[in-house]
Design an enzyme around this catalytic site. Structure first.
Site, mmCIF file in Angstrom:
data_model
loop_
_atom_site.group_PDB
_atom_site.id
_atom_site.type_symbol
_atom_site.label_atom_id
_atom_site.label_comp_id
_atom_site.label_asym_id
_atom_site.label_seq_id
_atom_site.Cartn_x
_atom_site.Cartn_y
_atom_site.Cartn_z
ATOM 1 N N PHE A 95 -7.219 10.082 -16.702
ATOM 2 C CA PHE A 95 -7.423 8.624 -16.576
ATOM 3 C C PHE A 95 -8.907 8.280 -16.384
ATOM 4 C CE2 PHE A 95 -6.785 5.227 -12.992
ATOM 5 C CZ PHE A 95 -7.210 4.196 -13.824
ATOM 6 N N SER B 212 -11.488 11.297 -2.360
ATOM 7 C CA SER B 212 -10.351 10.375 -2.336
ATOM 8 C C SER B 212 -10.198 9.678 -0.986
ATOM 9 C CB SER B 212 -9.068 11.147 -2.628
ATOM 10 O OG SER B 212 -7.945 10.332 -2.421
ATOM 11 N N TYR C 17 -3.108 17.313 -0.369
ATOM 12 C CA TYR C 17 -4.056 16.722 -1.327
ATOM 13 C C TYR C 17 -5.247 16.109 -0.574
ATOM 14 C CZ TYR C 17 -6.040 13.257 -4.512
ATOM 15 O OH TYR C 17 -6.910 12.509 -5.262
ATOM 16 N N LYS D 95 -9.293 17.303 -0.538
ATOM 17 C CA LYS D 95 -10.442 16.451 -0.869
ATOM 18 C C LYS D 95 -11.441 16.425 0.301
ATOM 19 C CE LYS D 95 -9.405 15.094 -5.063
ATOM 20 N NZ LYS D 95 -10.287 15.241 -6.225
ATOM 21 N N ASN E 7 -7.246 3.143 -4.310
ATOM 22 C CA ASN E 7 -6.168 3.179 -5.318
ATOM 23 C C ASN E 7 -6.662 2.604 -6.644
ATOM 24 O OD1 ASN E 7 -4.514 3.394 -2.727
ATOM 25 N ND2 ASN E 7 -2.963 3.567 -4.308
ATOM 26 N N VAL E 8 -6.861 3.469 -7.628
ATOM 27 C CA VAL E 8 -7.453 3.032 -8.900
ATOM 28 C C VAL E 8 -6.345 2.604 -9.877
ATOM 29 C CG1 VAL E 8 -9.104 3.622 -10.706
ATOM 30 C CG2 VAL E 8 -9.189 4.852 -8.512
ATOM 31 N N LYS F 189 -0.314 9.407 -16.690
ATOM 32 C CA LYS F 189 -0.081 9.981 -15.356
ATOM 33 C C LYS F 189 1.391 9.832 -14.945
ATOM 34 C CE LYS F 189 -3.108 9.623 -12.087
ATOM 35 N NZ LYS F 189 -4.038 9.086 -11.067
ATOM 36 N N PHE G 5 8.908 -1.297 -2.071
ATOM 37 C CA PHE G 5 9.404 -0.773 -0.807
ATOM 38 C C PHE G 5 9.613 -1.938 0.158
ATOM 39 C CE2 PHE G 5 7.002 3.416 -1.699
ATOM 40 C CZ PHE G 5 8.109 3.918 -2.368
ATOM 41 N N GLY H 255 9.290 -4.301 3.135
ATOM 42 C CA GLY H 255 8.098 -4.670 3.908
ATOM 43 C C GLY H 255 6.808 -4.627 3.097
ATOM 44 N N ARG I 38 -3.256 -2.084 0.639
ATOM 45 C CA ARG I 38 -4.186 -1.035 0.220
ATOM 46 C C ARG I 38 -5.394 -1.683 -0.454
ATOM 47 N NH1 ARG I 38 -1.139 3.733 -1.635
ATOM 48 N NH2 ARG I 38 0.248 4.285 0.077
#
Ligand SMILES: NC(=O)c1ccc[n+]([C@@H]2O[C@H](COP(=O)([O-])OP(=O)(O)OC[C@H]3O[C@@H](n4cnc5c(N)ncnc54)[C@H](O)[C@@H]3O)[C@@H](O)[C@H]2O)c1
Length: 331
Positions: free
Chosen positions: A21, A138, A159, A163, A188-189, A197, A220, A222, A228
């Site tokens: 990406f 990240s 993960y 990073k 968050n890209v 992806k 989700f 709530g 974010r």
């Protein structure tokens, strides 16, 4: 868009993970703005192999590079003989995007090997050829933290841990090496060329496709309170370009500085598409490993990279929406 006065037309650039990406967007950035720039893409590309979570081991896809005129090398950053092939080039800049980018992968050994150990090999190579290193860190490094500034990391999955270990390694190298090294902690890209992806693509794309196919957006429970820092791909490219000649090596946040909710995403897309349909709420299966709030502190990025995000969530979605419509039609 030109972000600084570097003439990349006279430069050689390596993009690891360039079939993915962010890497493929970087490749096209150079091709479109600096047609004489020598761009080499190095990527493992995808195969049918999967991790224990059932997701693909690598998401690189040739279709992200359709129309690209540079050189491509199929290789694995974990493989010494593949890396050897890169040593004959004299790169000026290395954009290291290759990684296990899937935050839900649990296989710890391969995560650390790919994200951390292979990075060390590339740092050594960068120093040998005197290339500046710009690499992808990240926001997952912050994990359970509620402060999103350097020094407040609390990763909650392997993960994010990997990073953070990359950043620690980079700090060690910054002390002793003559090249500049910049770690970019992307939040968050979302944006063009993320489709391949699969399930790990941004929720902007996933909600967009749900809505275009006439379904309810699945959020989700709530989601109006789960916020974010969503950052549009063009601002991520800006950060990478500005990181080529930073005022100071370092690790920098790449976000908008404004947390927005998942509900805001759905509402904005519905507004763009002129769709009125009720939303569906499902229990969040990731509680315990999930970030309920992120918001980049971009003061250091502004000061040392002169990075200034240009896209709000509304502006990013507006710019992206036609591509989401195209994907809905043609895949
Ligand atoms: N997209 C985001 O929201 C985000 C957020 C924070 C950090 N990042 C980081 O940004 C970088 C780019 O992410 P992306 O979103 O473009 O993901 P992506 O999965 O599309 O890109 C990663 C690329 O690396 C390649 N790759 C994977 N393992 C490899 C290996 N062993 N050898 C060579 N190539 C390999 C993949 O084929 C893929 O093309 C990654 O380092 C990721 O961790 C992304």
């Amino acid at each position: 868009m030109i972000y600084n006065d570097i003439d990349f037309n006279t430069k050689k650039v390596l993009i690891t993970g360039g079939a993915g990406f962010i890497g493929s967007n970087l490749a096209f950035y150079f091709q479109e703005n600096f047609p004489e720039c020598e761009v080499v893409v190095f990527d493992k590309f995808r195969s049918e192999e999967t991790f224990s979570n059932g997701n693909l081991k690598s998401f690189g896809h040739f279709k992200n590079l359709l129309g690209f005129h540079g050189e491509i090398i199929s290789g694995d950053i974990n493989c010494a003989s593949d890396i050897e092939k890169l040593k004959t080039y004299n790169f000026d800049y290395i954009f290291h995007q290759a990684a296990i980018s899937d935050t839900t992968v649990m296989d710890q050994a391969i995560m650390v090997q790919t994200n951390v150990n292979a990075f060390k090999t590339l740092l050594d190579m960068a120093i040998d050829m005197n290339a500046n290193m710009i690499y992808a860190s990240s926001a997952a490094t912050y994990g359970d933290s509620d402060v999103f500034s350097i020094g407040y990391e609390k990763p909650n999955n392997v993960y994010g841990f990997s990073k953070l270990m990359m950043d620690n390694l980079a700090y060690k190298y910054m002390k002793k090496s003559p090249i500049s090294i910049v770690g970019l902690r992307y939040f968050n890209v979302y944006g063009e060329r993320e489709f391949f992806k699969n399930k790990t693509a941004s929720m902007v794309l996933q909600f967009g496709l749900q809505l275009l196919s006439g379904k309810n957006a699945k959020l989700f429970e709530g989601s109006d309170k789960i916020r974010r820092d969503f950052i549009y791909i063009q601002d991520v490219i800006q950060a990478n370009i500005k990181a080529c000649e930073p005022k100071k090596s370092g690790v920098y946040n790449v976000g908008t500085g404004n947390a927005r909710s998942f509900q805001d995403i759905v509402d904005t897309i519905k507004n763009e598409l002129n769709i009125q349909i009720t939303d569906e709420y499902i229990p969040n299966p990731f509680i315990g490993q999930y970030q309920f709030f992120t918001e980049a502190d971009i003061s250091l990025s502004e000061e040392f990279l002169e990075y200034k995000p240009r896209f709000s969530l509304e502006e990013g979605i507006k710019s992206y929406i036609n591509e989401i419509k195209r994907i809905d039609k043609n895949g």
